[in-house]
Scaffold this motif. Structure first.
Motif, short mmCIF file in Angstrom:
data_model
loop_
_atom_site.label_atom_id
_atom_site.label_comp_id
_atom_site.label_asym_id
_atom_site.label_seq_id
_atom_site.Cartn_x
_atom_site.Cartn_y
_atom_site.Cartn_z
N ARG A 1 1.75 0.69 6.69
CA ARG A 1 1.72 1.64 5.58
C ARG A 1 2.28 2.99 6.03
O ARG A 1 3.17 3.56 5.39
N THR A 2 1.78 3.49 7.15
CA THR A 2 2.25 4.80 7.66
C THR A 2 3.74 4.76 7.95
O THR A 2 4.49 5.67 7.57
N ALA B 1 0.83 -1.20 0.00
CA ALA B 1 0.00 0.00 0.00
C ALA B 1 0.87 1.26 0.00
O ALA B 1 0.57 2.24 -0.68
N ALA B 2 1.98 1.23 0.77
CA ALA B 2 2.85 2.40 0.85
C ALA B 2 3.55 2.64 -0.49
O ALA B 2 3.63 3.78 -0.96
N ARG C 1 1.21 4.13 -3.08
CA ARG C 1 0.43 5.20 -2.47
C ARG C 1 -0.38 5.97 -3.53
O ARG C 1 0.17 6.37 -4.56
N GLY C 2 -1.68 6.10 -3.24
CA GLY C 2 -2.54 6.88 -4.13
C GLY C 2 -3.06 6.09 -5.32
O GLY C 2 -3.95 6.56 -6.04
N LEU D 1 5.79 4.59 4.76
CA LEU D 1 5.77 5.88 4.05
C LEU D 1 6.77 6.86 4.66
O LEU D 1 7.48 7.58 3.97
N ASP E 1 -3.80 0.77 -3.42
CA ASP E 1 -3.72 1.41 -2.10
C ASP E 1 -5.14 1.66 -1.56
O ASP E 1 -5.44 1.37 -0.41
N ARG F 1 -6.98 0.01 1.64
CA ARG F 1 -7.49 0.86 2.73
C ARG F 1 -8.91 0.44 3.10
O ARG F 1 -9.25 0.28 4.26
#
Lengths: 350, 527
Positions: free
Chosen positions: A237-238, A135-136, A139-140, A241, A144, A148
């Motif tokens: 993910r956070t 997911a990271a 991203r976007g 990132l 992802d 989420r």
């Protein structure tokens, strides 16, 4: 020589760090006993009324015998210090519900919970780290967003509903999963060595029992994993990132290192500390928060025991569970803290 | 396949050796082979089990388990608890209901093959009294004496017409005294045989205890020395601790043969391969309105009590409770001696309620309804019931404030008689109407409703008459008179007997609900 070795050992920064964490943990355990004791005794309601039948509770001789048997006739301070004294001998008191030693009850219930909690945490970490990293990196992008939504769904669907729905479809409708409980009713419980049925069955050389126990783990582990994966994916993910923005990762990418090396040696190593914290907390909550899953799957673990003890105002039982969960949290935190020290030299040198 | 490092090679090698060891040394953990004579029956029950020791057991799950493990001096046949039948002994009662002579029939043996003697009876009953456990009250005031090797005499100071029904309770099962004594059994509170009796049984019932885990399951196996009339069909019985919603799926899916705790709604739509047996249970849910003016000036007003009785829509309450539930005709459940008929039930009457409410001087003040928020009785949740009563009374112009609390907390207020209105239930201690004398003024439950001994002389007189006893017909009429008076002017409002629903695969026969032991496991057969 001996003197020198001792000095070296005592001054080793990691050992000093570990020593500090262990001493803090012991003090916290004593704190946990005090808080649990006070909270348990603050509950309005009389254990006599909750434990004895209607008629027995009206007979003064039976009530007096009950109070004396469980030490409830003594002042609270005396009860607390007696409890602490007994605790030093590994004696957690006698449960007013099961009439058995709380320590023995917990020793029976803990492996049941551990078996599903360990299964769930291992699966969650593997899946959560992969999904969170993907997911990271994306991203976007669509993947992802999909991840989420999936992780949010895992977090927000009520566990008891998910458990019942999965049980209904996978057991009753599709016959993929076995019925409730730790073993099918035509199997004998394997001889207890670890209390983990899968391991005990293997040690006893009973392969059919092993596979039956393993298949019974499937649904409870699945439900717990779905929830924990949601949590871990978001955290990973956070964390990933944040690391991806670091100069050393950019440098690694710039010098043309293969993506696999960058992910394994740079990104995940850097993200491991915050992720480890969440894994520790998630494991703690898996140990203490499985009441509903245990109830749906008829799993005789710590959650079921805690519920039974609380609903009968079984003070020694409630204290025992409180203490066990407190100690487990501390133990998990201690391990996490020690792992910090290994993973990050700044922690042990601070 | 090529393993690149030495470490990997060692790991894979060790795993292979371990697996080989496991496979070569493996045996089966299964209990039943292909032998058609060995049959396992799986029963799902939501456990309230604390012990299997008859001297300490007094919970529904324990009653069912001990009924299979132990035999009692007297018994009930099938689901009929209004008449006692001989068990290990036959009974002769003196005309004043104070002397009970029990003669052992001599046809039964303990599971170890030894004979049952009067000494075993004296020890077993003496132990129930002496250990001061939950069932000790059953034999309050009873003296047990051995007359000869096969005869035991029970005497009481006051007339105890309920004693024969009490003797049928599995808590008074007869133990093999030699075995129990050898494992710490005594007739005092120093007794330490509970641990043994939770791992082995020492009785003469159709089954013996194979294993017991209070949290998960009880396993019984057929008693090879059993020579009673209902020889068990199933050689092995597993009673699993399973909650209601899961029980439904289990019995439908086939992993359980019998499910004992289905609510009215869960018991519907189970399909043609499942047979549901629905009966009103012996639990009676009731409201109490406190008669102590110091607790409430409103509920102690007799017109207010009448108005509440007339305002409740009983049929509506029965309908929300689902299959098997019926309106409780009085405080004594419908299957007991002395129960009222449905014609005597309380009835809804909005016009009368309006007039009685006006006479009471009630001016719309809030009245508190206390209830245990965590009790679900035969699938009926007390909070749901309380809310429905609140809305029914609101229609009649009575304002109710709901005050839920966990049962462990609320019990204190109930037992101390400080609740204004309480919603509770009474489960029978033994299936005899004398268990319901507690509802009389000045008695245990009467006092919980603030109803003192001098509050209603005419009802006290009826209760006194019922205490003395007489023939079954006389007793039935005494208790009916008492309950009619209670329904008319007492502070209690009998609401429901919640349905007891037992779902069993249609291949299982002999499912009969019994108010004391739920089901007789040994009576279950196979079609």
């Amino acid at each position: 020589m001996g003197e020198t070795a001792r000095t070296v050992r005592a001054s080793h920064p990691f050992l000093r760090y570990a020593g500090r964490r262990v001493i803090t943990s012991i003090l916290l355990v004593i704190g946990v006993t005090l808080v649990t004791f006070i909270l348990t005794n603050l509950v309005p309601g009389d254990p006599v009324a909750a434990s004895l039948g209607q008629r027995a509770a009206e007979d003064p001789a039976i009530v007096a015998h009950f109070r004396a048997e469980y030490g409830l006739d003594k002042p609270l301070v005396v009860q607390y210090f007696t409890y602490l004294g007994n605790l030093l001998h590994g004696n957690l008191g006698i449960s007013t519900t099961t009439h058995d030693a709380v320590a023995a009850d917990l020793a029976q219930a803990l492996p049941a919970t551990l078996e599903i909690a360990i299964g769930a945490i291992v699966l969650s970490v593997v899946i959560g780290v992969v999904l969170g990293t993907v997911a990271a990196y994306r991203r976007g992008k669509v993947s992802d967003h999909v991840l989420r939504v999936v992780s949010l769904a895992g977090l927000s669907v009520p566990t008891f509903w998910l458990a019942l729905a999965l049980y209904y479809f996978l057991y009753f409708k599709l016959h993929i999963a076995p019925g409730s409980g730790r073993l099918s009713s035509d199997f004998n419980t394997p001889h207890t060595i670890t209390g983990l049925y899968t391991i005990d069955a293997l040690l006893a050389g009973q392969l059919d029992t092993f596979f039956d126990a393993l298949s019974h783990l499937f649904l409870p582990v699945l439900v717990l994993t779905l929830y924990t994966v949601g949590l871990l994916t978001r955290f990973v993910r956070t964390a990933v990132l944040e690391i991806l923005d670091q100069d050393y990762v950019r440098a690694a990418r710039a010098k043309g290192l293969p993506t696999r090396t960058v992910v394994w040696s740079y990104v995940l190593r850097g993200a491991s500390i915050p992720v480890l914290t969440v894994v520790g907390l998630a494991f703690g909550s898996l140990l203490s928060g499985t009441v509903l899953v245990e109830s749906i799957f008829s799993w005789p673990g710590i959650g079921s025991y805690a519920y039974q003890a609380a609903s009968h105002l079984d003070l020694p039982g409630v204290m025992g569970v409180g203490l066990l969960i407190g100690v487990m949290y501390l133990l998990v935190n201690l391990i996490v803290d020690l792992l910090y020290g290994i993973l990050d030299p700044r922690v042990r040198l601070a | 396949m090529v393993f690149r490092s030495a470490k990997t090679r060692i790991a894979v090698g060790s795993a292979a050796v371990a697996l080989a060891l496991v496979v070569t040394g493996c045996s089966s953990g299964k209990t039943t082979g292909s032998d058609s004579a060995s049959k396992t029956l799986t029963i799902d029950k939501a456990f309230d089990l604390k012990t299997a020791d008859p001297g300490r057991m007094y919970e529904p799950t324990g009653e069912m388990v001990d009924k299979a493990l132990y035999e009692t001096l007297l018994s009930f046949t099938g689901g009929d608890v209004s008449k006692v039948a001989p068990g290990l002994a036959t009974l002769k009662v003196s005309s004043d209901s104070k002397t009970f002579t029990l003669t052992l029939t001599g046809t039964h043996k303990f599971s170890d093959g030894t004979a049952i003697t009067a000494d075993d009876v004296v020890f077993s009953l003496g132990r129930v009294i002496g250990v001061k456990g939950n069932p000790s009250f059953l034999l309050d005031g009873v003296t047990v004496t051995k007359k000869n090797a096969t005869t035991v005499v029970l005497t009481t100071k006051t007339a105890t017409p309920a004693l024969p029904s009490i003797l049928a309770n599995p808590a008074l099962g007869i133990l093999n005294s030699k075995v129990v004594k050898a494992h710490g059994g005594t007739t005092t509170d120093k007794d330490s045989a509970e641990k043994y009796l939770n791992t082995h049984s020492a009785g003469s019932g159709p089954y013996v205890l194979s294993s017991l885990n209070l949290a998960s399951q009880v396993v019984l196996t057929a008693n090879k020395n059993y020579d009673g009339s209902d020889k068990p069909t199933y050689t092995r019985v597993v009673i699993q601790n399973v909650k209601g919603p899961t029980q439904k799926i289990n019995v439908q899916g086939g992993s359980a043969d019998v499910a004992l705790d289905l609510s009215g709604t869960q018991a519907t739509g189970l399909g043609s391969s499942i047979k549901v047996t629905s009966d009103p249970s012996a639990n009676v849910i009731f409201l109490l309105l406190n008669q102590n003016p110091a607790v409430s000036k409103i509920t102690s007003n007799p017109y207010f009590v009448k108005a509440v009785k007339e305002s409740i829509d009983y049929a509506d309450l029965v309908s929300i409770a689902g299959t098997g539930t019926s309106q409780a005709p009085g405080v004594v459940p419908s299957m007991f001696l002395g129960a009222l008929k449905s014609a005597d039930e309380l009835k809804t009457d909005a016009a009368a309620a309006k007039s009685d409410l006006a006479k009471s001087g009630y001016a719309g003040e809030s009245v508190t309804l206390n209830f245990p928020s965590d009790i679900t009785l035969n699938g009926i949740e007390f909070p749901t019931l309380a809310q429905r009563i609140q809305s029914q009374l609101k229609t009649a112009g009575i304002t109710i404030d709901l005050a839920p609390a966990p049962v462990a907390t609320e019990l204190d207020a109930y037992r101390n008689g400080t609740e204004t209105i309480g919603l509770w239930y009474w489960g029978p201690d033994y299936p005899d109407p004398s268990d319901y004398l507690v509802f009389a003024p000045g008695n245990v439950v009467g006092l919980r409703a603030g109803w003192s001994a001098t509050a209603d002389a005419s009802i006290s007189k009826l209760a006194d008459a019922a205490t003395i006893g007489g023939s079954n017909a006389e007793r039935a009429s005494q208790f009916q008179d008492l309950q009619k008076a209670l329904n008319s002017s007492g502070p209690f409002i009998p609401l429901l007997q919640p349905g007891n629903n037992i779902a069993a695969k249609s291949s299982v026969s002999g499912v009969v609900y019994n108010a004391v032991w739920t089901i007789d496991i040994a009576a279950l057969g196979s079609k």
